[in-house]
Design a protein around this motif. Structure first.
Motif, mmCIF file in Angstrom:
data_model
loop_
_atom_site.group_PDB
_atom_site.id
_atom_site.type_symbol
_atom_site.label_atom_id
_atom_site.label_comp_id
_atom_site.label_asym_id
_atom_site.label_seq_id
_atom_site.Cartn_x
_atom_site.Cartn_y
_atom_site.Cartn_z
ATOM 1 N N THR A 61 11.556 2.034 2.684
ATOM 2 C CA THR A 61 10.542 3.079 2.786
ATOM 3 C C THR A 61 10.875 4.000 3.949
ATOM 4 O O THR A 61 11.785 3.741 4.736
ATOM 5 C CB THR A 61 9.143 2.469 3.010
ATOM 6 O OG1 THR A 61 9.111 1.881 4.318
ATOM 7 C CG2 THR A 61 8.839 1.399 1.969
ATOM 8 N N ASP A 62 10.108 5.081 4.043
ATOM 9 C CA ASP A 62 10.269 6.017 5.159
ATOM 10 C C ASP A 62 9.530 5.537 6.408
ATOM 11 O O ASP A 62 9.607 6.169 7.457
ATOM 12 C CB ASP A 62 9.744 7.403 4.763
ATOM 13 C CG ASP A 62 10.554 8.018 3.629
ATOM 14 O OD1 ASP A 62 11.747 7.689 3.516
ATOM 15 O OD2 ASP A 62 9.989 8.811 2.850
ATOM 16 N N ALA B 188 0.828 -1.199 0.000
ATOM 17 C CA ALA B 188 0.000 0.000 0.000
ATOM 18 C C ALA B 188 0.868 1.256 0.000
ATOM 19 O O ALA B 188 0.571 2.237 -0.693
ATOM 20 C CB ALA B 188 -0.935 -0.003 1.215
ATOM 21 N N TYR B 189 1.954 1.230 0.761
ATOM 22 C CA TYR B 189 2.879 2.370 0.789
ATOM 23 C C TYR B 189 3.490 2.588 -0.588
ATOM 24 O O TYR B 189 3.560 3.720 -1.084
ATOM 25 C CB TYR B 189 3.970 2.131 1.815
ATOM 26 C CG TYR B 189 5.022 3.220 1.841
ATOM 27 C CD1 TYR B 189 4.834 4.376 2.600
ATOM 28 C CD2 TYR B 189 6.199 3.096 1.113
ATOM 29 C CE1 TYR B 189 5.784 5.378 2.617
ATOM 30 C CE2 TYR B 189 7.157 4.100 1.123
ATOM 31 C CZ TYR B 189 6.950 5.233 1.871
ATOM 32 O OH TYR B 189 7.895 6.225 1.879
ATOM 33 N N LEU B 190 3.921 1.500 -1.224
ATOM 34 C CA LEU B 190 4.546 1.616 -2.541
ATOM 35 C C LEU B 190 3.561 2.109 -3.595
ATOM 36 O O LEU B 190 3.939 2.799 -4.556
ATOM 37 C CB LEU B 190 5.124 0.258 -2.970
ATOM 38 C CG LEU B 190 6.283 -0.279 -2.114
ATOM 39 C CD1 LEU B 190 6.671 -1.672 -2.558
ATOM 40 C CD2 LEU B 190 7.479 0.666 -2.187
ATOM 41 N N ALA B 191 2.285 1.764 -3.427
ATOM 42 C CA ALA B 191 1.253 2.179 -4.388
ATOM 43 C C ALA B 191 0.661 3.537 -4.053
ATOM 44 O O ALA B 191 -0.177 4.051 -4.801
ATOM 45 C CB ALA B 191 0.143 1.133 -4.438
ATOM 46 N N GLY B 192 1.086 4.130 -2.943
ATOM 47 C CA GLY B 192 0.562 5.425 -2.542
ATOM 48 C C GLY B 192 -0.839 5.375 -1.979
ATOM 49 O O GLY B 192 -1.569 6.365 -2.012
ATOM 50 N N LEU B 193 -1.227 4.219 -1.437
ATOM 51 C CA LEU B 193 -2.564 4.040 -0.876
ATOM 52 C C LEU B 193 -2.500 4.080 0.651
ATOM 53 O O LEU B 193 -1.437 3.873 1.235
ATOM 54 C CB LEU B 193 -3.154 2.694 -1.322
ATOM 55 C CG LEU B 193 -3.359 2.500 -2.822
ATOM 56 C CD1 LEU B 193 -3.788 1.060 -3.110
ATOM 57 C CD2 LEU B 193 -4.396 3.477 -3.358
ATOM 58 N N PRO B 194 -3.619 4.333 1.319
ATOM 59 C CA PRO B 194 -3.637 4.276 2.788
ATOM 60 C C PRO B 194 -3.238 2.897 3.286
ATOM 61 O O PRO B 194 -3.598 1.884 2.690
ATOM 62 C CB PRO B 194 -5.100 4.596 3.135
ATOM 63 C CG PRO B 194 -5.612 5.356 1.964
ATOM 64 C CD PRO B 194 -4.914 4.794 0.766
#
Length: 276
Positions: free
Chosen positions: A118-119, A61-67
């Motif tokens: 990731t951050d 979800a982080y990689l896809a820019g989703l919540p």
């Protein structure tokens, strides 16, 4: 006396403490209610499996820019459905299937984090950060927590019958498949709600301990639900309060309190059986 009172009320002067206590209640109630069904149905390991399995969903979800919540919920449902499919189409027992599925998905999550840095701090995903919950995270936890609680309150009798006797539930016309996957969906949602507060690892305690404690104290399911929610809420609030003075992490403190309560109740009820 006034100095002692001021010292005792000191934690409530900080907004992050009051927010943490609010989040704790929003998480404690739905997870405690679910824990009653998981304990009685023998699905305690399912809570462990789903909570660990959401890790790859969070990363994707982080990689896809989703919540994060969307990824976590999808991953949790994939885990639950996979366990059901493998159980129905193999000779392997359900607890073994759960262990294989959740270990595989958790390992996938660790690999994804390593392969795609990731951050997002891994410790916050695994152990939560209840003192640093954002306004958006608070809203998400509130919406999901209230939704899960309301559904359980409205349908607890159907879920209770399904938990104790699925055949009888089907015989009187209840959709047992819907109840089965509905309970798993509620479990996944509750884990998503608890993700930012107590993290993946420690949410297992909230999904097992309150129900186990209440089970030792009563033989009536309605009372069991109330006891579990009350015990979980009190331990969560007291745990956060004590963590302020102990300078400890709130989530492990809550889990430690639940464990101590369980040991105390177990010791007391082995001498005198529950009659409530």
């Amino acid at each position: 006396m006034s100095e002692f009172l001021l010292y005792a009320l000191w934690p409530f002067q900080f907004p992050f403490m009051t927010t943490a206590m609010l989040v704790a209640v929003l998480v404690a109630v739905p997870t405690a209610l679910l824990s009653c069904f998981l304990v009685l149905k023998g699905w305690s390991l399912m809570g462990d499996a789903v909570s660990h399995a959401v890790l790859p969903g969070v990363v994707l979800a982080y990689l896809a820019g989703l919540p994060f919540g969307i990824g976590a919920f999808i991953a949790g449902m994939v885990c639950a459905i996979s366990v059901g499919y493998l159980k129905e189409n193999s000779r392997i027992k359900e607890d073994t299937v759960m262990g294989v599925v959740f270990a595989g998905l958790f390992g996938l999550g660790i690999v994804l984090i390593t392969a795609f840095p990731t951050d997002v701090h891994l410790d916050h995903i695994l152990f939560g950060n209840i003192l640093g919950v954002t306004p958006d995270g608070l809203v998400q936890t509130a919406v999901i927590g209230v939704l899960v609680t309301v559904i359980i309150v409205l349908r607890w009798r159907d879920l209770m019958l399904f938990t104790f006797d699925p055949q009888q539930a089907g015989a009187i016309g209840l959709n047992t498949r819907l109840l089965h996957y509905g309970l798993l969906a509620l479990l996944s949602l509750a884990i998503v709600a608890a993700l930012s507060a107590v993290g993946i690892v420690l949410v297992v305690a909230l999904l097992v301990a309150p129900g186990a404690i209440a089970f030792l104290l009563t033989r009536r399911f309605g009372v069991m639900l109330l006891l579990a929610a009350t015990i979980s809420t009190l331990c969560s609030l007291i745990g956060i309060y004590l963590s302020f003075f102990l300078d400890s992490a709130p989530a492990p403190t809550i889990v430690l309190l639940l464990t101590l309560v369980f040991i105390t109740v177990f010791a007391a009820t082995t001498r005198k059986p529950a009659v409530v």
